[in-house]
Structure formats: structure tokens, C-alpha cells
Write a protein that holds these residues in place. Structure first.
Motif, PDB file in Angstrom:
ATOM      1  N   ILE A 131       0.989  -1.131  -0.050  1.00 57.20           N
ATOM      2  CA  ILE A 131       0.064  -0.003  -0.094  1.00 57.20           C
ATOM      3  C   ILE A 131       0.841   1.326  -0.020  1.00 57.20           C
ATOM      4  N   LEU A 132       1.895   1.057   0.727  1.00 52.03           N
ATOM      5  CA  LEU A 132       2.854   2.509   0.972  1.00 52.03           C
ATOM      6  C   LEU A 132       3.572   2.518  -0.387  1.00 52.03           C
ATOM      7  N   ARG A 133       4.113   1.584  -1.004  1.00 50.83           N
ATOM      8  CA  ARG A 133       4.690   1.647  -2.267  1.00 50.83           C
ATOM      9  C   ARG A 133       3.836   2.350  -3.410  1.00 50.83           C
ATOM     10  N   GLU A 134       2.417   1.694  -3.273  1.00 52.80           N
ATOM     11  CA  GLU A 134       1.732   2.434  -4.240  1.00 52.80           C
ATOM     12  C   GLU A 134       1.297   3.943  -3.862  1.00 52.80           C
ATOM     13  N   GLN A 135       1.357   4.412  -2.685  1.00 48.37           N
ATOM     14  CA  GLN A 135       1.004   5.638  -2.432  1.00 48.37           C
ATOM     15  C   GLN A 135       2.300   6.547  -2.778  1.00 48.37           C
ATOM     16  N   ARG A 136       3.643   6.024  -2.485  1.00 46.84           N
ATOM     17  CA  ARG A 136       4.716   6.648  -3.120  1.00 46.84           C
ATOM     18  C   ARG A 136       4.823   7.051  -4.604  1.00 46.84           C
ATOM     19  N   ALA A 137       4.410   5.953  -5.186  1.00 45.97           N
ATOM     20  CA  ALA A 137       4.111   5.876  -6.715  1.00 45.97           C
ATOM     21  C   ALA A 137       2.946   6.974  -7.268  1.00 45.97           C
ATOM     22  N   ALA A 138       1.837   7.055  -6.582  1.00 43.19           N
ATOM     23  CA  ALA A 138       0.702   7.914  -6.777  1.00 43.19           C
ATOM     24  C   ALA A 138       1.120   9.419  -6.131  1.00 43.19           C
ATOM     25  N   GLN A 139       1.761   9.552  -5.123  1.00 43.51           N
ATOM     26  CA  GLN A 139       2.356  10.848  -4.976  1.00 43.51           C
ATOM     27  C   GLN A 139       3.128  11.543  -5.782  1.00 43.51           C
ATOM     28  N   LEU A 140       4.137  10.693  -6.524  1.00 46.54           N
ATOM     29  CA  LEU A 140       5.258  11.215  -7.380  1.00 46.54           C
ATOM     30  C   LEU A 140       4.379  11.702  -8.716  1.00 46.54           C
ATOM     31  N   GLU A 141       3.352  10.968  -9.008  1.00 42.32           N
ATOM     32  CA  GLU A 141       2.659  11.176 -10.279  1.00 42.32           C
ATOM     33  C   GLU A 141       1.791  12.764  -9.838  1.00 42.32           C
ATOM     34  N   GLN A 142       1.231  12.803  -8.811  1.00 42.33           N
ATOM     35  CA  GLN A 142       0.643  13.935  -8.200  1.00 42.33           C
ATOM     36  C   GLN A 142       1.656  15.126  -8.377  1.00 42.33           C
ATOM     37  N   ARG A 143       2.771  14.978  -7.890  1.00 47.24           N
ATOM     38  CA  ARG A 143       3.908  15.967  -7.929  1.00 47.24           C
ATOM     39  C   ARG A 143       4.127  16.263  -9.509  1.00 47.24           C
ATOM     40  N   LEU A 144       4.154  15.327 -10.324  1.00 42.73           N
ATOM     41  CA  LEU A 144       4.609  15.778 -11.760  1.00 42.73           C
ATOM     42  C   LEU A 144       3.501  16.619 -12.147  1.00 42.73           C
ATOM     43  N   ARG A 145       2.109  16.210 -11.914  1.00 44.20           N
ATOM     44  CA  ARG A 145       1.133  16.781 -12.516  1.00 44.20           C
ATOM     45  C   ARG A 145       0.951  18.477 -11.889  1.00 44.20           C
ATOM     46  N   ALA A 146       1.148  18.451 -10.631  1.00 45.27           N
ATOM     47  CA  ALA A 146       1.226  19.786 -10.001  1.00 45.27           C
ATOM     48  C   ALA A 146       2.158  20.679 -10.292  1.00 45.27           C
ATOM     49  N   GLY A 147       3.578  20.099 -10.838  1.00 46.97           N
ATOM     50  CA  GLY A 147       4.477  20.924 -11.174  1.00 46.97           C
ATOM     51  C   GLY A 147       4.917  22.066 -10.296  1.00 46.97           C
ATOM     52  N   ASP A 148       4.965  23.447 -10.333  1.00 49.95           N
ATOM     53  CA  ASP A 148       5.348  24.516  -9.444  1.00 49.95           C
ATOM     54  C   ASP A 148       4.481  24.580  -8.307  1.00 49.95           C
ATOM     55  N   ALA A 149       3.238  24.204  -8.451  1.00 49.18           N
ATOM     56  CA  ALA A 149       2.123  24.205  -7.452  1.00 49.18           C
ATOM     57  C   ALA A 149       2.158  23.202  -6.077  1.00 49.18           C
ATOM     58  N   TRP A 150       3.096  22.337  -6.367  1.00 47.91           N
ATOM     59  CA  TRP A 150       3.482  21.312  -5.466  1.00 47.91           C
ATOM     60  C   TRP A 150       4.162  21.790  -4.051  1.00 47.91           C
ATOM     61  N   SER A 151       3.900  21.427  -3.153  1.00 47.06           N
ATOM     62  CA  SER A 151       4.493  21.921  -1.756  1.00 47.06           C
ATOM     63  C   SER A 151       4.236  21.049  -0.605  1.00 47.06           C
ATOM     64  N   ASN A 152       5.439  20.261  -0.243  1.00 44.74           N
ATOM     65  CA  ASN A 152       5.300  19.337   0.708  1.00 44.74           C
ATOM     66  C   ASN A 152       6.618  19.222   1.520  1.00 44.74           C
ATOM     67  N   PRO A 153       6.847  20.617   2.173  1.00 41.34           N
ATOM     68  CA  PRO A 153       8.201  20.690   2.713  1.00 41.34           C
ATOM     69  C   PRO A 153       8.480  19.664   3.935  1.00 41.34           C
ATOM     70  N   GLU A 154       7.349  19.016   4.426  1.00 40.47           N
ATOM     71  CA  GLU A 154       7.280  18.147   5.665  1.00 40.47           C
ATOM     72  C   GLU A 154       7.486  16.835   5.222  1.00 40.47           C
ATOM     73  N   ASP A 155       7.324  16.400   3.865  1.00 45.15           N
ATOM     74  CA  ASP A 155       7.495  15.289   3.078  1.00 45.15           C
ATOM     75  C   ASP A 155       6.441  14.328   3.791  1.00 45.15           C
ATOM     76  N   PHE A 156       5.166  14.691   3.934  1.00 42.88           N
ATOM     77  CA  PHE A 156       3.955  13.938   4.293  1.00 42.88           C
ATOM     78  C   PHE A 156       3.788  12.737   3.302  1.00 42.88           C
ATOM     79  N   VAL A 157       3.545  11.669   4.017  1.00 44.07           N
ATOM     80  CA  VAL A 157       3.008  10.505   3.042  1.00 44.07           C
ATOM     81  C   VAL A 157       1.726  10.633   2.513  1.00 44.07           C
ATOM     82  N   PHE A 158       0.911  11.088   3.087  1.00 44.45           N
ATOM     83  CA  PHE A 158      -0.445  11.353   2.526  1.00 44.45           C
ATOM     84  C   PHE A 158      -0.709  12.982   2.501  1.00 44.45           C
TER      85      PHE A 158
END
Length: 199
Positions: A131-158
């Protein structure tokens, strides 16, 4: 307010008034004679084996599916799950180190120490690691889609689609909707997932 809250408030006042007695501001503690309401322990609400299967089917494909399943199969508290950061997850060893929680304090979310200020380690099953591996992959996709709008300085999992943390109310409202749609008891709350893990 609940009997527990009454008892907590009484404890604070009693302590303060004890200090006033020590300092000789007053002769005795007026809180000594209070009759406190009886605290009745609530019955634990948890999912049975069949209900777990129903719940797992209900969350399939939901945007918070991985959060709910992680809670169900690790017993993490709500604040611990919301405040989980990737540096606490060790995929190789199959562990999560619980050391922080995300809490709403004076209208703002803050990362704080755990409930008892102690860290603990949870051993993960292969299912949860998946589940956590899937979450990591999904989050990376979200980050690519968000581009400059992405902000997760604490590096939250969810996170949400821009890297921000998930709000407690968002998790709660979605959980109650899932429970209702699945025909599960409406007395269930998010903490019931932790109780289910314990049982």
C-alpha cells in the motif's frame, strides 16, 4: 460537556487552588468538596471480520483508500496517520517509526510529539508495504502533475493533489460517507479502525 472534561477542568482548578492555599492566599481549597460526575467507559466500536471485507470493498478506488487501509492494518491514530512523513517509513525493514502527530492547535495544524511523547515502532505486513509503495508512486505522479504548485516541505506520506496535508475533518467526513454507503453501523468512527486492528 462530558464528565471526562468536567473532571479535567476540576483537576486544573484544584491544582491552582492548592497553590493558592500553599501561598496562604486562601485558607482551604474550595474545590475539595466538589462532587464529580461518574465517567462511564464507552463500548469499543470495531469492525467484525465480515464488516472489514465490506469496508475494504467500499473504499476500493476512493481517493483516501490507502490512508484508511493503512489505519486499519497498523492501528495508527488519526493524528499519527495525518502527520506520517516518509522519513519514518523504512520499506526495507518493513517498519514505521511513530514519533509525530499532526494536530489542530488554535486554528492551525502543527506537527507535535505523540500522545505520550514516546516513539514506537510498528512492524508492517507485506500488504501494508505494498500500500505504501503504491502511495509513493501515486504521490510522485501527483507531484509531476502539480509542477510548481507542489509544496510538501514536511514530506508527508498522505497529501492532497498539491502536496498539502489532509485535514482531520476531510478524513472524518469521507469516512462517515463510506460507512453509510456500505451499510455499516453509523456508530463507527475513524478511531474504530484502530480498535479493529487491536481486536
Amino acid at each position: 460537556i462530558s464528565p471526562k472534561t468536567v473532571k479535567n477542568i476540576h483537576g486544573i482548578l484544584h491544582h491552582a487552588l492548592d497553590k493558592a492555599v500553599q501561598l496562604r492566599y486562601i485558607a482551604n481549597n474550595p474545590a475539595d468538596g466538589c462532587s464529580l460526575p461518574r465517567i462511564e467507559k464507552k463500548e469499543l466500536s470495531f469492525l467484525s471480520g465480515d464488516e472489514i471485507n465490506v469496508f475494504m470493498s467500499a473504499v476500493q478506488g476512493h481517493k483516501y483508500e490507502r490512508m484508511y487501509l493503512t489505519a486499519l492494518f497498523t492501528g495508527m491514530r488519526e493524528g499519527e496517520l495525518l502527520g506520517l512523513c516518509w522519513d519514518a517509513v523504512d520499506m526495507k525493514r518493513g517498519t514505521i517509526c511513530i514519533k509525530r502527530q499532526l494536530q489542530l492547535v488554535n486554528g492551525a495544524y502543527k506537527l507535535l510529539t505523540t500522545k505520550n511523547s514516546k516513539s514506537r515502532t510498528i512492524m508492517l505486513t507485506d500488504y501494508v508495504i505494498g500500500i505504501l509503495r503504491e502511495q509513493r508512486a501515486a504521490q510522485l505522479e501527483q507531484r509531476l502533475r502539480a509542477g510548481d504548485a507542489w509544496s510538501n516541505p514536511e514530506d508527508f506520506v498522505f497529501t492532497d493533489e498539491h502536496g498539502g496535508h489532509i485535514a482531520r475533518n476531510t478524513l472524518y467526513v469521507n469516512f462517515k460517507r463510506l460507512v453509510k454507503a456500505a451499510g455499516l453501523p453509523e456508530t463507527l468512527r475513524f478511531h474504530s479502525l484502530r480498535h479493529s486492528y487491536a481486536v
